[in-house]
Design a protein around this motif. Sequence first.
Motif, short mmCIF file in Angstrom:
data_model
loop_
_atom_site.label_atom_id
_atom_site.label_comp_id
_atom_site.label_asym_id
_atom_site.label_seq_id
_atom_site.Cartn_x
_atom_site.Cartn_y
_atom_site.Cartn_z
N GLN A 1 -6.93 -5.77 13.26
CA GLN A 1 -7.51 -6.74 12.34
C GLN A 1 -6.97 -6.62 10.92
O GLN A 1 -7.21 -7.47 10.09
N TYR A 2 -6.24 -5.55 10.63
CA TYR A 2 -5.75 -5.34 9.28
C TYR A 2 -4.37 -5.96 9.10
O TYR A 2 -3.47 -5.75 9.91
N ASP A 3 -4.20 -6.67 8.01
CA ASP A 3 -2.92 -7.34 7.75
C ASP A 3 -1.92 -6.47 7.00
O ASP A 3 -0.71 -6.69 7.10
N TYR A 4 -2.39 -5.55 6.23
CA TYR A 4 -1.51 -4.78 5.35
C TYR A 4 -1.60 -3.29 5.67
O TYR A 4 -2.69 -2.75 5.85
N TRP A 5 -0.43 -2.66 5.71
CA TRP A 5 -0.35 -1.25 6.08
C TRP A 5 0.57 -0.50 5.14
O TRP A 5 1.61 -1.03 4.71
N GLY A 6 0.20 0.73 4.85
CA GLY A 6 1.07 1.62 4.12
C GLY A 6 2.00 2.36 5.06
O GLY A 6 1.91 2.23 6.29
N GLN A 7 2.86 3.19 4.50
CA GLN A 7 3.89 3.85 5.29
C GLN A 7 3.39 5.10 5.99
O GLN A 7 4.08 5.62 6.86
N GLY A 8 2.24 5.57 5.64
CA GLY A 8 1.69 6.75 6.28
C GLY A 8 2.07 8.04 5.58
O GLY A 8 3.08 8.12 4.87
N THR A 9 1.23 9.03 5.77
CA THR A 9 1.49 10.35 5.22
C THR A 9 1.07 11.38 6.27
O THR A 9 0.01 11.24 6.91
N GLN A 10 1.89 12.39 6.47
CA GLN A 10 1.68 13.36 7.55
C GLN A 10 0.71 14.45 7.12
O GLN A 10 0.87 15.04 6.04
N ALA B 1 -2.93 3.57 -2.85
CA ALA B 1 -2.97 2.63 -3.96
C ALA B 1 -2.50 1.26 -3.48
O ALA B 1 -1.47 1.15 -2.81
N ALA B 2 -3.25 0.24 -3.85
CA ALA B 2 -2.90 -1.13 -3.49
C ALA B 2 -2.29 -1.82 -4.70
O ALA B 2 -2.79 -1.68 -5.82
N SER B 3 -1.24 -2.58 -4.47
CA SER B 3 -0.51 -3.19 -5.57
C SER B 3 -1.13 -4.49 -6.07
O SER B 3 -0.88 -4.92 -7.19
N ASP B 4 -1.95 -5.11 -5.24
CA ASP B 4 -2.43 -6.45 -5.56
C ASP B 4 -3.67 -6.42 -6.43
O ASP B 4 -4.59 -5.63 -6.16
N ARG B 5 -3.72 -7.28 -7.43
CA ARG B 5 -4.88 -7.32 -8.31
C ARG B 5 -6.14 -7.82 -7.61
O ARG B 5 -7.25 -7.57 -8.07
N LEU C 1 0.85 -1.19 0.00
CA LEU C 1 0.00 0.00 0.00
C LEU C 1 0.88 1.23 0.00
O LEU C 1 1.85 1.31 0.76
N GLN C 2 0.53 2.17 -0.82
CA GLN C 2 1.28 3.42 -0.89
C GLN C 2 0.32 4.57 -0.68
O GLN C 2 -0.61 4.76 -1.48
N ALA C 3 0.55 5.31 0.38
CA ALA C 3 -0.31 6.45 0.71
C ALA C 3 0.43 7.75 0.41
O ALA C 3 1.63 7.87 0.64
N THR D 1 -10.78 0.57 -10.56
CA THR D 1 -9.96 0.34 -11.75
C THR D 1 -8.49 0.59 -11.45
O THR D 1 -7.61 0.09 -12.15
N LYS D 2 -8.25 1.38 -10.41
CA LYS D 2 -6.89 1.71 -10.02
C LYS D 2 -6.51 1.09 -8.68
O LYS D 2 -5.41 1.34 -8.18
N ASN D 3 -7.41 0.30 -8.11
CA ASN D 3 -7.18 -0.24 -6.75
C ASN D 3 -6.75 0.86 -5.79
O ASN D 3 -5.83 0.70 -4.99
N THR D 4 -7.43 1.97 -5.87
CA THR D 4 -7.06 3.15 -5.09
C THR D 4 -8.24 3.63 -4.27
O THR D 4 -9.37 3.65 -4.73
#
Length: 125
Positions: A111-120, A22-26, A3-5, A74-77
Amino acid sequence: VQLQAFGGGPVQAGGSLRLSCAASDRTAWRMVMGWFRQAPGKEREFVAAIQLSDRATSYADSVKGRFTISKDTTKNTVYLQMNSLTPEDTARYYCAADGHLIRSSWAQSAQYDYWGQGTQVTVSS
C-alpha cells in the motif's frame, strides 16, 4: 517524495539502535510513514508506522514494548528507537510513506507508494 533512511549498523544482542528516515517533500506531514524489514530469505514484514499529522502509531507484535516510533514534523523525520535487540531483529530496515492510507492498511507494504533505500541492522549474539 524521497526517503532517506540511516542509523543501522552492527550491535550486540540486548543493545539499542535508533533509525532515522527523512522525507524530502514538504507535504510529508500529511502522510503515514512506516518501517518494514526484510531478512535474507524472508518476506518483507511490517515493523511500525506513524501518522505524521497526529499521534497514531501501530506496531508489529514482535516489536511491541521494545521498539518505539516517533516523529519530528519540523524535520519531516521519523525515528525508530530499537531496544533489547535480538539476533531475530537482524534485517534490512526500510522506511516507507504514503499519503492515503487508512489505519487498517498500515501494515501492508504493497500500500505504500514511496520507499527509502534501506539500512542494515545486524544483531550478534
